[in-house]
Design a protein around this motif. Structure first.
Motif, mmCIF file in Angstrom:
data_model
loop_
_atom_site.group_PDB
_atom_site.id
_atom_site.type_symbol
_atom_site.label_atom_id
_atom_site.label_comp_id
_atom_site.label_asym_id
_atom_site.label_seq_id
_atom_site.Cartn_x
_atom_site.Cartn_y
_atom_site.Cartn_z
ATOM 1 N N HIS A 1 0.686 -1.233 -0.136
ATOM 2 C CA HIS A 1 0.075 0.026 -0.088
ATOM 3 C C HIS A 1 0.813 1.119 0.010
ATOM 4 N N PHE B 1 -2.887 1.361 -3.016
ATOM 5 C CA PHE B 1 -3.946 0.323 -2.953
ATOM 6 C C PHE B 1 -3.297 -1.002 -2.635
ATOM 7 N N GLU B 2 -3.899 -2.027 -2.209
ATOM 8 C CA GLU B 2 -3.546 -3.202 -2.014
ATOM 9 C C GLU B 2 -4.470 -4.371 -2.251
#
Length: 367
Positions: free
Chosen positions: A160, A165-166
């Motif tokens: 992240h 984002f992940e």
């Protein structure tokens, strides 16, 4: 690295969006730092998938067989506990002698430990470990060698920081909702025990699925319907780990020796309502290729997977062949999970499944 050769332990994560075009540059910006700067606190950073010392991340080092293959490296200096204890004891004895054998107080011991740590730590070689991963751009998947929740949390946090984002892991509940649109809270729990009321059924979605899979394979003698990928067979093997869904009695039954799936211990565990949480699964295709792995029902983590023997010779082709074999296994496994979700979504089928499953448990060889 495990994805290159040998057995593989991993879980599947889904990317919510494709990696950006400057992905390599972003990984490179957060590459692992020089080892001389490593101290007591863990230092995390990206390295090439080729080895833990390669901090250069570019087209040449990051790709193998058409896949992005990197690793999240941890570097940390540690003093062996026995060495630290011995050095502190030596310093305490020397200080006591200087004080005329007067006992060393707590404050002095604390200071000695700090001084010894400050002296020894820079001399300790950094200890390295890593979480390897492979990105499948076509499927927008990441295969991550993070088998514990702590490892996964660390990987996702650094990912992240790198991209904003992940990915998210394919647990049974996440896969059911994301890929099939099935609400995990609306699906029934199965009762496999002929001696318990159906109202006592419990366990997680993954435990219900893995126990159902054991029963399902028993009914079809391990032969799966033919697919475009060929004819597959599958079997559940020990060691088995069955867990109680209620809090009374022994919480776990670990069955390892002999023939666990046909043992009296396995039958007894199912009779009291326990569900399968962990087991070895063996998959064969056309009797020529075999996959073996231990599946964790609650997390869908695959441990110690043995892949079929390949025919490729050069490293890139070997890597690509191994990743193809991982995808074949995943296709078979998750198609069976989809089939299970479809079956338990129909109340009429659930009743029939439980009737047949209870008969299966009653007829098990174990007495």
């Amino acid at each position: 690295m495990p994805f290159d050769s040998g057995t593989v332990s991993y879980r599947v994560c889904q990317l919510p969006e494709p990696l950006p075009e400057d992905a390599l540059a972003r990984f490179s910006d957060k590459a692992a730092g020089p080892l001389e700067y490593v101290k007591e606190e863990p230092q995390w950073g990206w390295v090439s998938g080729r080895h833990l010392l390669e901090t250069r991340i570019d087209e040449e080092t990051a790709y193998m067989g058409g896949y992005l293959h990197l690793c999240l490296r941890q570097a940390q200096r540690k003093i062996p506990p026995a060495l630290l204890k011995a050095e502190c004891r030596m310093a305490e004895l020397a200080l006591a002698a200087e004080k005329g054998n007067e006992p060393v107080n707590r404050r002095e011991r604390k200071q000695i430990k700090q001084d010894v740590s400050d002296r020894l730590l820079p001399k300790m070689p950094p200890q390295l470990s890593g979480i390897p991963f492979v990105v499948d751009h076509n499927a927008q998947q990441i295969l991550v060698g993070a088998t514990s929740d702590k490892q996964l949390d660390t990987f996702l946090a650094v990912f992240h920081q790198t991209f904003g984002f992940e990915p998210y892991a394919w647990t049974p509940e996440v896969y059911a909702l994301d890929k099939v649109g099935a609400d995990p809270n609306s699906l029934p729990e199965l009762n496999f025990s002929p001696s318990l009321p159906d109202s006592s059924a419990g366990g997680t979605m993954g435990q219900n699925f893995l126990t159902w899979l054991w029963f399902f394979l028993g009914e079809c003698n391990g032969v799966l319907p033919r697919t475009k990928l060929g004819q597959f067979s599958m079997m559940v093997e020990g060691p088995l780990l069955l867990v109680a869904v209620q809090e009374s009695g022994a919480l776990e039954s670990a069955i390892r020796k002999g023939m666990p799936t046909l043992s009296a211990e396995a039958k007894a565990a199912l009779m009291v309502g326990k569900k399968l949480r962990q087991a070895k699964i063996i998959v064969a295709r056309e009797a020529a290729e075999t996959w073996q792995t231990t599946v964790d029902a609650d997390t869908f983590v695959f441990r110690g997977m043995k892949l079929p023997e390949g025919e490729a010779l050069d490293p890139g082709s070997v890597f690509e062949e191994r990743l193809t074999n991982l995808q074949v296994f995943q296709t078979v496994f998750f198609e069976l999970f989809k089939y299970y979700l479809g079956e338990v979504s129909d109340p009429a089928k659930v009743t029939d499944i439980q009737t047949r499953a209870k008969a299966w448990v009653s007829g098990m060889i174990g007495k």
